[in-house]
Design a protein around this motif. Structure first.
Motif, mmCIF file in Angstrom:
data_model
loop_
_atom_site.group_PDB
_atom_site.id
_atom_site.type_symbol
_atom_site.label_atom_id
_atom_site.label_comp_id
_atom_site.label_asym_id
_atom_site.label_seq_id
_atom_site.Cartn_x
_atom_site.Cartn_y
_atom_site.Cartn_z
ATOM 1 N N ASN A 91 34.669 7.057 20.626
ATOM 2 C CA ASN A 91 33.353 7.342 20.053
ATOM 3 C C ASN A 91 33.274 8.808 19.681
ATOM 4 O OD1 ASN A 91 32.401 4.723 20.375
ATOM 5 N ND2 ASN A 91 31.747 5.113 22.469
ATOM 6 N N HIS A 94 26.858 9.619 17.126
ATOM 7 C CA HIS A 94 25.873 8.846 16.372
ATOM 8 C C HIS A 94 26.398 7.489 15.926
ATOM 9 C CE1 HIS A 94 23.299 12.333 16.372
ATOM 10 N NE2 HIS A 94 24.269 13.060 15.823
ATOM 11 N N GLY A 95 27.158 6.807 16.768
ATOM 12 C CA GLY A 95 27.680 5.489 16.464
ATOM 13 C C GLY A 95 29.003 5.474 15.713
ATOM 14 N N PHE A 96 29.469 6.621 15.259
ATOM 15 C CA PHE A 96 30.750 6.684 14.549
ATOM 16 C C PHE A 96 31.898 6.689 15.558
ATOM 17 C CE2 PHE A 96 27.790 8.263 11.405
ATOM 18 C CZ PHE A 96 28.204 7.592 10.271
ATOM 19 N N TRP A 147 31.571 2.539 12.230
ATOM 20 C CA TRP A 147 30.215 2.836 12.692
ATOM 21 C C TRP A 147 29.663 1.581 13.354
ATOM 22 C CZ3 TRP A 147 25.606 0.492 11.206
ATOM 23 C CH2 TRP A 147 24.436 1.083 11.710
ATOM 24 N N GLN A 155 28.598 -3.745 13.016
ATOM 25 C CA GLN A 155 29.713 -2.808 13.041
ATOM 26 C C GLN A 155 30.399 -2.829 11.685
ATOM 27 O OE1 GLN A 155 32.384 -2.958 16.410
ATOM 28 N NE2 GLN A 155 34.131 -2.504 15.097
ATOM 29 N N SER A 157 33.782 -1.064 9.681
ATOM 30 C CA SER A 157 34.997 -0.283 9.898
ATOM 31 C C SER A 157 35.904 -0.413 8.683
ATOM 32 C CB SER A 157 35.728 -0.726 11.168
ATOM 33 O OG SER A 157 36.117 -2.073 11.081
#
Length: 171
Positions: A91, A94-96, A147, A155, A157
């Motif tokens: 990780n 911010h979710g990335f 993300w 999700q 990717s």
């Protein structure tokens, strides 16, 4: 692409054209288990099965004032087997996240290949077929970014996958 023991191998041609088509189908069914997790790192192990089907069709035409030479080749594989792998996510913020995974599959199947060379003067000048049952190890390595939504329901990717099929043909 012409057979080296034919007259066409030493002939000068005025025009040439070729067409190559690939068809790759993979079906993977995996069980995954989380080995470790904390707020910034996630490790998973995978085990399951893989079905693989690969077809390659090649066609070429060579022409000059006198000769027209056609070369056709087909290579195909179909089989199934086991698939094992590891995956890791880091990780970022911010979710990335950044991810990497690696898989190995041992796929037992049937390989078939054919080569046909014909010309307008001699007719068929080379015609051969080959078929064999083999275990084809397939190595997949992927690296990418993604993300995940705050609730974890969505999700996205994107990454690059390198795949190596070994023991596919003999020398």
């Amino acid at each position: 692409v012409v057979h080296p023991a034919t007259v066409a191998a030493t002939t000068n041609f005025l025009t040439a054209s070729a067409n190559l088509e690939y068809d790759l189908n993979l079906i993977d069914a995996d069980f995954r288990y989380t080995l470790g997790r904390n707020e910034w790192l996630l490790f998973k192990v995978y085990a399951g099965g893989r079905y693989a089907r690969l077809n390659q069709d090649f066609h070429s035409v060579f022409t000059n004032v006198v000769n027209v030479v056609n070369v056709d080749s087909e290579v195909g594989f179909e089989g199934g087997g086991i698939r094992l792998g590891l995956e890791g996510d880091v990780n970022v913020n911010h979710g990335f996240f950044v991810y990497s995974n690696g898989y190995v599959s041992f796929v037992a199947g049937n390989i078939r290949a054919s080569f046909l060379q014909q010309d307008n003067i001699a007719g068929t000048v080379a015609n051969t077929n080959w078929e064999e049952n083999r275990i084809v190890p397939i190595f997949d390595v992927e690296l990418g970014v993604g993300w995940i939504s705050p609730a974890g329901r969505w999700q996205l990717s994107a990454g690059y996958l390198f795949s190596a099929w070994t023991n596919f043909t003999s020398n």
